[in-house]
Design a protein around this motif. Structure first.
Motif, PDB file in Angstrom:
ATOM      1  N   TYR A 118       9.698  12.242   7.771  1.00  0.00           N
ATOM      2  CA  TYR A 118       9.574  13.475   8.542  1.00  0.00           C
ATOM      3  C   TYR A 118       8.774  14.461   7.707  1.00  0.00           C
ATOM      4  O   TYR A 118       8.733  14.334   6.473  1.00  0.00           O
ATOM      5  N   PRO A 119       8.104  15.423   8.324  1.00  0.00           N
ATOM      6  CA  PRO A 119       7.210  16.318   7.568  1.00  0.00           C
ATOM      7  C   PRO A 119       7.858  16.912   6.316  1.00  0.00           C
ATOM      8  O   PRO A 119       8.936  17.497   6.375  1.00  0.00           O
ATOM      9  N   GLY A 120       7.169  16.736   5.180  1.00  0.00           N
ATOM     10  CA  GLY A 120       7.653  17.271   3.912  1.00  0.00           C
ATOM     11  C   GLY A 120       8.730  16.445   3.256  1.00  0.00           C
ATOM     12  O   GLY A 120       9.139  16.735   2.136  1.00  0.00           O
ATOM     13  N   PHE A 121       9.227  15.405   3.991  1.00  0.00           N
ATOM     14  CA  PHE A 121      10.289  14.538   3.473  1.00  0.00           C
ATOM     15  C   PHE A 121      11.502  15.387   3.069  1.00  0.00           C
ATOM     16  O   PHE A 121      11.942  16.210   3.866  1.00  0.00           O
ATOM     17  N   VAL A 122      12.033  15.231   1.867  1.00  0.00           N
ATOM     18  CA  VAL A 122      13.141  16.085   1.427  1.00  0.00           C
ATOM     19  C   VAL A 122      12.640  17.139   0.437  1.00  0.00           C
ATOM     20  O   VAL A 122      12.871  18.340   0.608  1.00  0.00           O
ATOM     21  N   ALA A 123      11.922  16.688  -0.590  1.00  0.00           N
ATOM     22  CA  ALA A 123      11.547  17.588  -1.691  1.00  0.00           C
ATOM     23  C   ALA A 123      10.797  18.821  -1.185  1.00  0.00           C
ATOM     24  O   ALA A 123      11.181  19.964  -1.456  1.00  0.00           O
ATOM     25  N   ASN A 124       9.716  18.592  -0.462  1.00  0.00           N
ATOM     26  CA  ASN A 124       8.875  19.727  -0.077  1.00  0.00           C
ATOM     27  C   ASN A 124       9.354  20.440   1.185  1.00  0.00           C
ATOM     28  O   ASN A 124       8.995  21.594   1.414  1.00  0.00           O
ATOM     29  N   ARG A 125      10.177  19.770   1.981  1.00  0.00           N
ATOM     30  CA  ARG A 125      10.775  20.469   3.125  1.00  0.00           C
ATOM     31  C   ARG A 125      11.689  21.597   2.633  1.00  0.00           C
ATOM     32  O   ARG A 125      11.832  22.636   3.288  1.00  0.00           O
ATOM     33  N   ILE A 126      12.297  21.403   1.478  1.00  0.00           N
ATOM     34  CA  ILE A 126      13.182  22.420   0.907  1.00  0.00           C
ATOM     35  C   ILE A 126      12.429  23.340  -0.059  1.00  0.00           C
ATOM     36  O   ILE A 126      12.601  24.562  -0.045  1.00  0.00           O
ATOM     37  N   LEU A 127      11.570  22.757  -0.897  1.00  0.00           N
ATOM     38  CA  LEU A 127      10.887  23.540  -1.930  1.00  0.00           C
ATOM     39  C   LEU A 127       9.864  24.512  -1.368  1.00  0.00           C
ATOM     40  O   LEU A 127       9.803  25.678  -1.777  1.00  0.00           O
ATOM     41  N   MET A 128       9.012  24.043  -0.448  1.00  0.00           N
ATOM     42  CA  MET A 128       7.898  24.886   0.004  1.00  0.00           C
ATOM     43  C   MET A 128       8.340  26.143   0.755  1.00  0.00           C
ATOM     44  O   MET A 128       7.755  27.214   0.559  1.00  0.00           O
ATOM     45  N   PRO A 129       9.367  26.093   1.617  1.00  0.00           N
ATOM     46  CA  PRO A 129       9.835  27.348   2.211  1.00  0.00           C
ATOM     47  C   PRO A 129      10.341  28.341   1.167  1.00  0.00           C
ATOM     48  O   PRO A 129      10.176  29.551   1.334  1.00  0.00           O
ATOM     49  N   MET A 130      10.953  27.829   0.084  1.00  0.00           N
ATOM     50  CA  MET A 130      11.400  28.721  -0.985  1.00  0.00           C
ATOM     51  C   MET A 130      10.205  29.395  -1.661  1.00  0.00           C
ATOM     52  O   MET A 130      10.198  30.621  -1.887  1.00  0.00           O
ATOM     53  N   LEU A 157       2.550  23.383   3.600  1.00  0.00           N
ATOM     54  CA  LEU A 157       3.128  24.298   4.577  1.00  0.00           C
ATOM     55  C   LEU A 157       2.489  24.114   5.950  1.00  0.00           C
ATOM     56  O   LEU A 157       3.170  24.193   6.988  1.00  0.00           O
ATOM     57  N   LYS A 158       1.192  23.839   5.992  1.00  0.00           N
ATOM     58  CA  LYS A 158       0.525  23.591   7.273  1.00  0.00           C
ATOM     59  C   LYS A 158       1.063  22.326   7.928  1.00  0.00           C
ATOM     60  O   LYS A 158       1.243  22.282   9.156  1.00  0.00           O
ATOM     61  N   VAL A 159       1.319  21.288   7.122  1.00  0.00           N
ATOM     62  CA  VAL A 159       1.909  20.050   7.661  1.00  0.00           C
ATOM     63  C   VAL A 159       3.291  20.341   8.240  1.00  0.00           C
ATOM     64  O   VAL A 159       3.643  19.875   9.335  1.00  0.00           O
ATOM     65  N   LEU A 160       4.099  21.111   7.517  1.00  0.00           N
ATOM     66  CA  LEU A 160       5.434  21.467   7.996  1.00  0.00           C
ATOM     67  C   LEU A 160       5.363  22.302   9.275  1.00  0.00           C
ATOM     68  O   LEU A 160       6.100  22.058  10.240  1.00  0.00           O
ATOM     69  N   HIS A 161       4.454  23.267   9.290  1.00  0.00           N
ATOM     70  CA  HIS A 161       4.328  24.145  10.451  1.00  0.00           C
ATOM     71  C   HIS A 161       3.860  23.365  11.673  1.00  0.00           C
ATOM     72  O   HIS A 161       4.410  23.519  12.781  1.00  0.00           O
ATOM     73  N   ASP A 162       2.850  22.513  11.480  1.00  0.00           N
ATOM     74  CA  ASP A 162       2.342  21.695  12.584  1.00  0.00           C
ATOM     75  C   ASP A 162       3.372  20.666  13.036  1.00  0.00           C
ATOM     76  O   ASP A 162       3.538  20.413  14.230  1.00  0.00           O
ATOM     77  N   GLY A 163       4.061  20.069  12.075  1.00  0.00           N
ATOM     78  CA  GLY A 163       4.985  18.984  12.390  1.00  0.00           C
ATOM     79  C   GLY A 163       6.237  19.430  13.119  1.00  0.00           C
ATOM     80  O   GLY A 163       6.722  18.734  14.025  1.00  0.00           O
ATOM     81  N   LEU A 184       0.850  -1.178   0.000  1.00  0.00           N
ATOM     82  CA  LEU A 184       0.000   0.000   0.000  1.00  0.00           C
ATOM     83  C   LEU A 184       0.890   1.234   0.000  1.00  0.00           C
ATOM     84  O   LEU A 184       1.636   1.476   0.960  1.00  0.00           O
ATOM     85  N   ALA A 185       0.835   2.004  -1.071  1.00  0.00           N
ATOM     86  CA  ALA A 185       1.701   3.184  -1.212  1.00  0.00           C
ATOM     87  C   ALA A 185       0.867   4.450  -1.275  1.00  0.00           C
ATOM     88  O   ALA A 185      -0.248   4.445  -1.804  1.00  0.00           O
ATOM     89  N   SER A 186       1.420   5.519  -0.735  1.00  0.00           N
ATOM     90  CA  SER A 186       0.777   6.829  -0.840  1.00  0.00           C
ATOM     91  C   SER A 186       1.662   7.768  -1.638  1.00  0.00           C
ATOM     92  O   SER A 186       2.881   7.791  -1.459  1.00  0.00           O
ATOM     93  N   ASN A 187       1.023   8.542  -2.515  1.00  0.00           N
ATOM     94  CA  ASN A 187       1.738   9.567  -3.268  1.00  0.00           C
ATOM     95  C   ASN A 187       1.758  10.899  -2.504  1.00  0.00           C
ATOM     96  O   ASN A 187       2.047  11.934  -3.070  1.00  0.00           O
ATOM     97  N   THR A 188       1.475  10.845  -1.209  1.00  0.00           N
ATOM     98  CA  THR A 188       1.466  12.079  -0.415  1.00  0.00           C
ATOM     99  C   THR A 188       2.771  12.851  -0.578  1.00  0.00           C
ATOM    100  O   THR A 188       3.845  12.263  -0.686  1.00  0.00           O
ATOM    101  N   SER A 189       2.641  14.169  -0.568  1.00  0.00           N
ATOM    102  CA  SER A 189       3.825  15.019  -0.716  1.00  0.00           C
ATOM    103  C   SER A 189       4.329  15.543   0.619  1.00  0.00           C
ATOM    104  O   SER A 189       5.340  16.240   0.656  1.00  0.00           O
ATOM    105  N   SER A 190       3.636  15.194   1.727  1.00  0.00           N
ATOM    106  CA  SER A 190       4.094  15.716   3.021  1.00  0.00           C
ATOM    107  C   SER A 190       3.581  14.958   4.239  1.00  0.00           C
ATOM    108  O   SER A 190       4.188  15.026   5.303  1.00  0.00           O
ATOM    109  N   ILE A 191       2.470  14.235   4.121  1.00  0.00           N
ATOM    110  CA  ILE A 191       1.819  13.620   5.285  1.00  0.00           C
ATOM    111  C   ILE A 191       2.573  12.372   5.740  1.00  0.00           C
ATOM    112  O   ILE A 191       3.067  11.594   4.923  1.00  0.00           O
TER     113      ILE A 191
END
Length: 296
Positions: free
Chosen positions: A183-195, A243-249, A113-120
């Motif tokens: 971890y929240p945002g993994f690698v891609a979105n932990r770096i991309l979304m703050p930018m 961003l909400k996932v990152l902020h909450d996490g 079972l795989a998820s394509n989630t980008s942050s959860i």
């Protein structure tokens, strides 16, 4: 693995189904109604036609790809024979937890079972199943048929065997799988979304306009697309959710979404999908457009 089920036929879901089918896998594409599936198949057809025109696919390969896709509006039936199920629904925790509860009941015992989630959190998603060892993240990039990266996310209980299978399968799709931890945002979105968020803050504070900000990042940093145009392409609602996932996490104020982004999403300006975001796409061309009243 031979049989793949994809849940959700939106931008990511139809791209994932397209890619698996193109590489010879039997794919069941699942959504809540036939109208959504009609739109998805039309998009897949259009994207396949584009590949044929470019010479990266023959017409026979296009027809074989379409033949490999079956559609379904029933999750129970659609996933019953799948070796791998990829959830590509909206980036909403409650929805994903409901889907994975159903998958735990309906899928074969040995199905991944795989998820394509980008942050959860994959660990949180796995907690509602009876097979945490077989739950993993497969974060494809958009557009899926073109982009090479697959971020493979290990939850706390994800087994080495499951990870190895998904890494190998991703490579068979001619993707480049990269294993990361949960971890929240993994690698891609932990770096991309703050930018992206900082680019929106720069606009919000009146430092420069939309096109100016994007031009600086494209020409100065060699980015193929400016951060504001990229945000439109991703979907401003998706950017806000991540961003909400990152902020909450992390509980760190540096991840707090810019008020301009919040206002635009509330106003229904979600980017390309709604016809307007930082740019206006309603006339078939991209024109910079942000209401001045939203900015400082």
């Amino acid at each position: 693995m031979k049989n793949i089920a994809v849940i959700g036929s939106g931008t990511m879901g139809n791209g994932i189904a397209h890619t698996f089918a193109q590489f010879g896998y039997a794919v069941t594409l699942i959504d809540i109604n036939n109208e959504a599936l009609d739109r998805a198949l039309a998009t897949i057809n259009k994207n396949l036609d584009r590949q044929v025109v470019k010479g990266t696919l023959t017409d026979a390969q296009k027809q074989a790809t379409i033949h490999n896709i079956t559609r379904s509006t029933d999750v129970k039936t659609g996933v019953s024979e799948a070796d791998l199920i990829v959830e590509a629904a909206t980036e909403n925790l409650e929805l994903k937890l409901k889907i994975f509860k159903d998958l735990a009941a309906f899928a074969k015992p040995d199905a991944i079972l795989a998820s394509n989630t980008s942050s959860i959190s994959i660990t949180q998603i796995a907690s509602v199943t009876n097979r945490g060892d077989k739950v993993i993240g497969m974060h494809f990039m958009n557009p899926v048929p073109v982009m090479k990266l697959v971020e493979v996310i290990r939850g706390y209980a994800t087994s080495d065997e499951t990870t190895a299978q998904v890494m190998e399968l991703s490579a068979k799709l001619e993707k480049v799988p990269v294993e990361v931890n949960d971890y929240p945002g993994f690698v891609a979105n932990r770096i991309l979304m703050p930018m992206i968020n900082e680019a929106i803050e720069t606009l919000f504070e009146g430092v420069a306009g939309v096109e100016e900000i994007d031009t600086v990042m494209k020409l100065g940093m060699a980015h193929p697309m400016g951060p504001l145009q990229l945000a439109d392409f991703i979907g401003l609602d998706v950017c806000l959710a991540i961003l909400k996932v990152l902020h909450d996490g992390f509980g760190n104020p540096k991840y707090a979404p810019c008020p301009l982004l919040v206002n635009m999403v509330m106003a229904g300006k979600k980017g390309v999908k709604s016809g307007e975001g930082f740019y206006d796409y309603s006339n078939g061309i991209k024109e910079a457009k942000v209401a001045a009243k939203f900015c400082s």
